[in-house]
Design an enzyme around this catalytic site. Structure first.
Site, PDB file in Angstrom:
ATOM      1  N   GLY A   1       5.137  64.532  13.063  1.00  0.00           N
ATOM      2  CA  GLY A   1       6.298  65.413  12.556  1.00  0.00           C
ATOM      3  C   GLY A   1       6.508  64.865  11.301  1.00  0.00           C
TER       4      GLY A   1
ATOM      5  N   ARG B   1      11.888  74.949   5.136  1.00  0.00           N
ATOM      6  CA  ARG B   1      11.100  75.693   6.435  1.00  0.00           C
ATOM      7  C   ARG B   1      12.137  76.910   6.739  1.00  0.00           C
ATOM      8  NH1 ARG B   1       7.991  73.176   3.878  1.00  0.00           N
ATOM      9  NH2 ARG B   1       6.611  71.893   4.792  1.00  0.00           N
TER      10      ARG B   1
ATOM     11  N   LYS C   1       7.504  66.861  -6.354  1.00  0.00           N
ATOM     12  CA  LYS C   1       6.062  66.961  -5.835  1.00  0.00           C
ATOM     13  C   LYS C   1       5.578  68.649  -6.208  1.00  0.00           C
ATOM     14  CE  LYS C   1       7.559  65.961  -2.069  1.00  0.00           C
ATOM     15  NZ  LYS C   1       7.822  65.623  -0.484  1.00  0.00           N
TER      16      LYS C   1
ATOM     17  N   ASP D   1       4.379  64.302   3.279  1.00  0.00           N
ATOM     18  CA  ASP D   1       4.909  63.260   4.198  1.00  0.00           C
ATOM     19  C   ASP D   1       4.259  61.834   3.566  1.00  0.00           C
ATOM     20  OD1 ASP D   1       6.174  65.414   5.597  1.00  0.00           O
ATOM     21  OD2 ASP D   1       4.666  65.371   7.127  1.00  0.00           O
TER      22      ASP D   1
END
Length: 298
Positions: free
Chosen positions: A28, A164, A222, A256
């Site tokens: 996750g 998301r 990013k 992540d």
């Protein structure tokens, strides 16, 4: 000892293996960052995770997995509940996900914030837009109050917007809560392609400008395989080119892993370029392997 506390949802992961088989694991977004932080930090950093789980076998196995990884974990236990599940599908290394998480215990993690480890000035609290998305709507504002109070007490707050849309009622709700979350953060770690789609940014510099106006001192944009842009108050902007990866096996957890690489050095006050380069190198290792969690060498 410095503490790094990540807050969010860890789920059962089914990742493609050889043939038509799937390999079960646990992952996750916020947990992935904690996992890589544990590999990247020395024993002078305590890595902690906060979430909510059920009282079933999958929840117990997840708890054992997290603790065996060397991550402190004392979750809120919701009787009768369980943990979420997702399955990865791959097409030429790019991943898509199918989720089963509507009844996940982690939606209620904000009910147990008093069980979070105590943080002190100089520690780091990390959360994401997915953390905000999965929370029960009525607990989002109290959760941000908790984060803001930690920041007011000297804890550094890092936030990855991790946009998301499928997890939100609509785009307006998502953008509102992402903006409100960014207002309580010191370090922001957005992904440009998401920000461009949802906020209309035309270049990474636009993302920096928008988030700077909300008060963040350090913004790391990013950009997939493109240059990472780092802005930090009092420093010249830094552009870092990630390593070229000729064959992407699985892009799951790339962002992540970058977050962990950057924060593991930022918290030690390393130069911004070094922190971004470590993030890029960790991410490049992860996308060459299957699944969200892999062993890295550094």
């Amino acid at each position: 000892m410095t503490r790094f506390l990540s807050i969010g949802e860890c789920m059962v992961e089914f990742a493609p293996d050889e043939g038509s088989l799937y390999r079960r694991g646990f992952a996750g977004d916020t947990f992935n960052t904690a996992w890589y932080m544990r590999q990247l930090c020395d024993t002078g950093t305590e890595v902690l995770y906060h979430s909510a789980i059920g009282d079933d076998a999958a929840s117990a196995e997840m708890t054992d997995f997290v603790r065996e990884a060397g991550i402190g974990f004392n979750p809120v236990v919701i009787p009768g509940a369980s943990v979420g599940l997702y399955m990865i599908s791959l097409l030429e290394g790019e991943r898509s996900f199918s989720y089963w998480r509507s009844a996940s215990a982690a939606r209620r993690l904000a009910e147990g914030l008093e069980a979070c480890p105590t943080l002190s000035p100089g520690d780091i609290l990390f959360f994401s837009g997915i953390t905000m998305a999965i929370l029960l709507p009525e607990t989002r504002a109290p959760f941000l109050d908790f984060v803001g109070a930690a920041r007011a007490g000297g804890v550094a707050v890092a936030f990855d917007p991790n946009l998301r849309p499928r997890l939100w009622a609509d785009g307006a709700e998502m953008c509102d809560w992402i903006t409100r979350s960014a207002e309580v953060a010191d370090v922001l770690l957005p992904s440009f392609d998401d920000e461009a789609t949802q906020f209309g940014d035309t270049a990474p510099g636009d993302t920096v400008t928008r988030y700077r106006a909300l008060g963040a001192a350090t913004i790391v944009v990013k950009n997939g395989g493109g240059h990472v842009l780092v802005h930090s108050d009092g420093h010249a902007p830094v552009h870092v080119s990630p390593p070229k990866v000729t064959q992407v096996v699985d892009s799951t957890a790339a962002g992540d892993a970058f977050n962990a690489g950057f924060l593991s050095r930022w918290m030690r006050k390393a130069p911004l370029r070094e922190a971004a380069e470590v993030g890029c190198n960790v991410s490049a290792q992860v996308i060459r392997q299957r699944g969200a969690l892999t062993r890295i060498s550094f």
